[in-house]
Motif scaffolding. Structure first.
Motif, PDB file in Angstrom:
ATOM      1  N   ALA A 276       0.830  -1.208   0.000  1.00  0.00           N
ATOM      2  CA  ALA A 276       0.000   0.000   0.000  1.00  0.00           C
ATOM      3  C   ALA A 276       0.860   1.253   0.000  1.00  0.00           C
ATOM      4  CB  ALA A 276      -0.927  -0.009   1.217  1.00  0.00           C
ATOM      5  N   THR A 277       1.988   1.219   0.678  1.00  0.00           N
ATOM      6  CA  THR A 277       2.899   2.362   0.712  1.00  0.00           C
ATOM      7  C   THR A 277       3.597   2.543  -0.629  1.00  0.00           C
ATOM      8  OG1 THR A 277       3.285   1.892   3.059  1.00  0.00           O
ATOM      9  CG2 THR A 277       4.794   3.423   1.983  1.00  0.00           C
ATOM     10  N   ALA A 278       4.034   1.435  -1.223  1.00  0.00           N
ATOM     11  CA  ALA A 278       4.730   1.508  -2.511  1.00  0.00           C
ATOM     12  C   ALA A 278       3.799   2.000  -3.617  1.00  0.00           C
ATOM     13  CB  ALA A 278       5.291   0.134  -2.877  1.00  0.00           C
ATOM     14  N   ASP A 279       2.489   1.788  -3.464  1.00  0.00           N
ATOM     15  CA  ASP A 279       1.538   2.231  -4.492  1.00  0.00           C
ATOM     16  C   ASP A 279       1.501   3.755  -4.641  1.00  0.00           C
ATOM     17  OD1 ASP A 279       0.885  -0.374  -5.031  1.00  0.00           O
ATOM     18  OD2 ASP A 279      -0.928  -0.385  -3.792  1.00  0.00           O
ATOM     19  N   VAL A 280       1.883   4.482  -3.584  1.00  0.00           N
ATOM     20  CA  VAL A 280       1.788   5.945  -3.630  1.00  0.00           C
ATOM     21  C   VAL A 280       3.153   6.622  -3.551  1.00  0.00           C
ATOM     22  CG1 VAL A 280      -0.528   5.951  -2.634  1.00  0.00           C
ATOM     23  CG2 VAL A 280       1.445   6.045  -1.120  1.00  0.00           C
ATOM     24  N   LEU A 281       4.236   5.860  -3.497  1.00  0.00           N
ATOM     25  CA  LEU A 281       5.578   6.441  -3.409  1.00  0.00           C
ATOM     26  C   LEU A 281       6.394   6.075  -4.646  1.00  0.00           C
ATOM     27  CD1 LEU A 281       6.552   5.898   0.338  1.00  0.00           C
ATOM     28  CD2 LEU A 281       5.734   7.973  -0.757  1.00  0.00           C
ATOM     29  N   PRO A 282       7.295   6.945  -5.061  1.00  0.00           N
ATOM     30  CA  PRO A 282       8.114   6.686  -6.257  1.00  0.00           C
ATOM     31  C   PRO A 282       9.316   5.799  -5.937  1.00  0.00           C
ATOM     32  CG  PRO A 282       8.635   8.847  -5.375  1.00  0.00           C
ATOM     33  CD  PRO A 282       7.545   8.299  -4.517  1.00  0.00           C
TER      34      PRO A 282
END
Length: 627
Positions: A276-282
């Motif tokens: 879920a974190t990787a979905d919104v971070l580059p």
């Protein structure tokens, strides 16, 4: 049906302690026998312990539900005043106290002021200023640590002011506890709870309030940032593009926080938090444990990456705060009591403040998940270990109940047939204990530590394959050769016997010098026959080397020691003489004496093997005999 006059009935009715005492007194007044009264006293003690345990469980469930409700509510709130009122109200309910209030730090003036309260009876609390270090709130804000007092006016360590004392008297505050509200190690405020009476706050109370404070700090910070952004939009319309981007980032951070909070409340794993974190971070998100190992990653991690991740994770954990370095952002997963590792972002672009804040919220969610999973695993391991310890008893009672308890743990005792008893040259550190419990949980078996050895009861049709796989995992975890004996339990009632057989096999391997081996009675060949049924080891030793033992006892000689050294040195007379510091002729004379005692064939291979085994078993039996 439960009898009317029983401790079980009192537990069902949630009766007070006096009712338990009254039941015993009624029996005493009725002329019950001493044996009956003693039985009732024991039942009363068990009942009171169960009553206390049930009360504690209800309290923990209520606190957890309250914290879950608070997390949901705070995730949907944006107004700071609403958030503060909700936090103070929930704190009051959480600790069942008379008064709860929040003071916020004034960064410009360097002091604190009370912003919201619940349960107050005077108007003096609102906007009350607390100079730095004064009162309980000022002390907590200054030190950044929780602080509690059972009696405020009697505590001489508190720095007072007339305004604070006047407010304390008006609110009739006696006992008080406060915890800091922190963001990135900065104290942004203090959450306080008070009683209008004497009360010593427990460590559990402080921990619960601190957990609520962690949620509160994030929500307050989100509200502050959102408020600041909206104000900036109104004041600086010329920078509409920049402010719009900033608002988008803030909303993205708030949305991520809400999404992560829901994942935690749904009981999802650390893998889901990372994704879920990787979905919104580059970039890719990696969770590293306290030993530097990769727990989960949203992308491929090479061996070189793993080493670099372990290094940056260690630096972040040592500093205690977020570390941004060489395109990597690491946030330590550190609770009040333990180091859980770190969350690392492998950025593809420069890492900004918003990305850092999102990663910090992800770290908080991951910490909650890991702590919860670890506590559940520890509880399951403890319960499973206790169950296996009862099964190891020579005559376990109530097998139906034991099987029911095993099924509640997801273990089928009828399928658990492989018993393993293992020992290592090195000490079993805490990590090995945790690994053993995890191994048993994965295999749907049981594990415990008994008499200095690891004991595993595992299912599987191929007992040898199951045992070898388990011992390999154990050896990797403890970084030492593991020596293990194994046996097959043909029935639940034979688990204790299988444990005894496996333990004997392990001790025999050690006695034979086969450190790092694993074997059952059949693998030991001739020696294994000693472990079928109920072996008579003393008789075997007596029949093999008894004449030598008797001669030594009668003549105070050392033929047995000479024989042991001779066998250990490949029947080399010269080496034996050197080790015993004797002349070679003296050793020859002793060997001739042994020949007369044991017969001419004692040096033949089969007979000599029996002698060596007897010597080893005699050594083991002497080591096991208490001194």
């Amino acid at each position: 049906m439960v009898p009317e006059d029983s401790f079980l009935r009192l537990l069902l009715e949630d009766a007070d302690v006096d009712a338990f005492d009254a039941l015993v007194e009624r029996a005493r007044a009725a002329g019950a026998s001493a044996e009956r009264l003693a039985h009732l006293e024991r039942e009363r003690a068990v009942g009171l312990r169960l009553r206390e345990l049930l009360a504690r469980h209800r309290r923990n469930e209520a606190e957890l539900q309250l914290l879950n409700d608070t997390a949901n509510d705070l995730a949907s709130m944006r107004d700071l005043d609403s958030i503060l009122r909700a936090i103070s109200d929930r704190a009051r309910r959480l600790l069942d106290c008379d008064l709860a209030y929040i003071s916020l730090s004034d960064r410009d003036r360097g002091d604190c002021y009370i912003k919201a309260a619940s349960g107050n009876i005077s108007g003096l609390l609102h906007e009350l200023r607390l100079p730095r270090g004064t009162g309980v709130g000022g002390m907590v804000a200054r030190t950044g640590e929780p602080y509690s007092v059972p009696s405020y006016m009697e505590d001489e360590s508190i720095i007072r002011t007339p305004e604070i004392d006047r407010t304390v008297i008006a609110e009739r505050i006696d006992s008080l506890v406060g915890v800091p509200l922190k963001i990135k190690q900065e104290v942004i405020g203090v959450l306080l709870a008070a009683h209008r009476g004497m009360r010593a706050f427990s460590g559990h109370d402080i921990s619960a309030l601190a957990m609520l404070g962690a949620h509160a700090a994030v929500a307050i910070e989100n509200a502050r940032l959102l408020t600041a952004s909206r104000s900036a939009v109104e004041d600086l319309r010329v920078a509409n593009a920049t402010i719009g981007s900033h608002i988008k980032d803030l909303e993205r951070a708030a949305d991520v926080h809400e999404r992560l909070t829901k994942l935690v409340l749904q009981g999802r794993g650390v893998d889901d938090v990372a994704q879920a974190t990787a979905d919104v971070l580059p970039g890719e998100v990696v969770v590293v444990n306290e030993h530097g190992g990769v727990v989960t990653a949203t992308g491929a991690v090479t061996a070189t990456d793993a080493q670099e991740l372990a290094a940056v994770s260690a630096r972040a954990r040592a500093s205690g705060h977020t570390l941004v370095q060489d395109g990597r952002c690491a946030v330590p997963l550190i609770t009040e009591s333990e180091d859980l590792g770190a969350v690392v972002l492998l950025g593809q672009t420069p890492i900004g403040d918003t990305d850092r804040r999102i990663l910090e919220r992800a770290a908080l969610a991951a910490s909650l998940v890991l702590v919860t999973r670890r506590r559940v695993a520890e509880a399951q391991a403890r319960v499973g270990g206790e169950l296996l310890a009862e099964l190891l008893a020579s005559e376990p009672h109530d097998l139906d109940l034991l099987q029911h308890r095993a099924r509640m743990l997801g273990v089928d005792l009828d399928a658990c047939r492989t018993m393993i008893v293992a020992q290592t040259d090195g000490a079993f550190h805490e990590g090995v204990h945790t690994m053993t419990a995890a191994l048993a949980r994965r295999r749907r078996g049981l594990a415990t530590h008994h008499q200095g050895a690891v004991v595993l009861l595992l299912p599987g049709e191929d007992a040898a394959a199951v045992a070898h796989a388990a011992v390999r995992e154990l050896a990797r975890a403890c970084h030492h050769p593991v020596t293990a004996g194994t046996a097959r339990a043909t029935h639940v009632t034979r688990i204790a016997a299988a444990h005894a057989e496996a333990a004997r096999c392990m001790r025999t391997l050690l006695a034979l010098g086969r450190v790092g081996d694993i074997a059952d009675a059949r693998d030991l060949g001739f020696v294994g026959t000693l472990f079928n049924g109920r072996p008579d080891v003393p008789s075997f030793v007596r029949a093999t080397i008894g004449p030598v033992m008797d001669y030594d006892r009668a003549h105070r000689s050392e033929l047995l020691h000479t024989l042991e050294v001779f066998c250990a040195n490949n029947q080399n007379t010269r080496n034996t003489a050197q080790i015993l510091h004797l002349h070679a002729n003296t050793v020859t004379q002793r060997l001739n004496r042994i020949t007369r005692l044991l017969g001419e064939t004692w040096r033949q291979a089969d007979h000599l093997l029996e002698i060596q085994i007897a010597l080893r078993l005699l050594k083991v039996s002497r080591q096991e005999t208490p001194r």
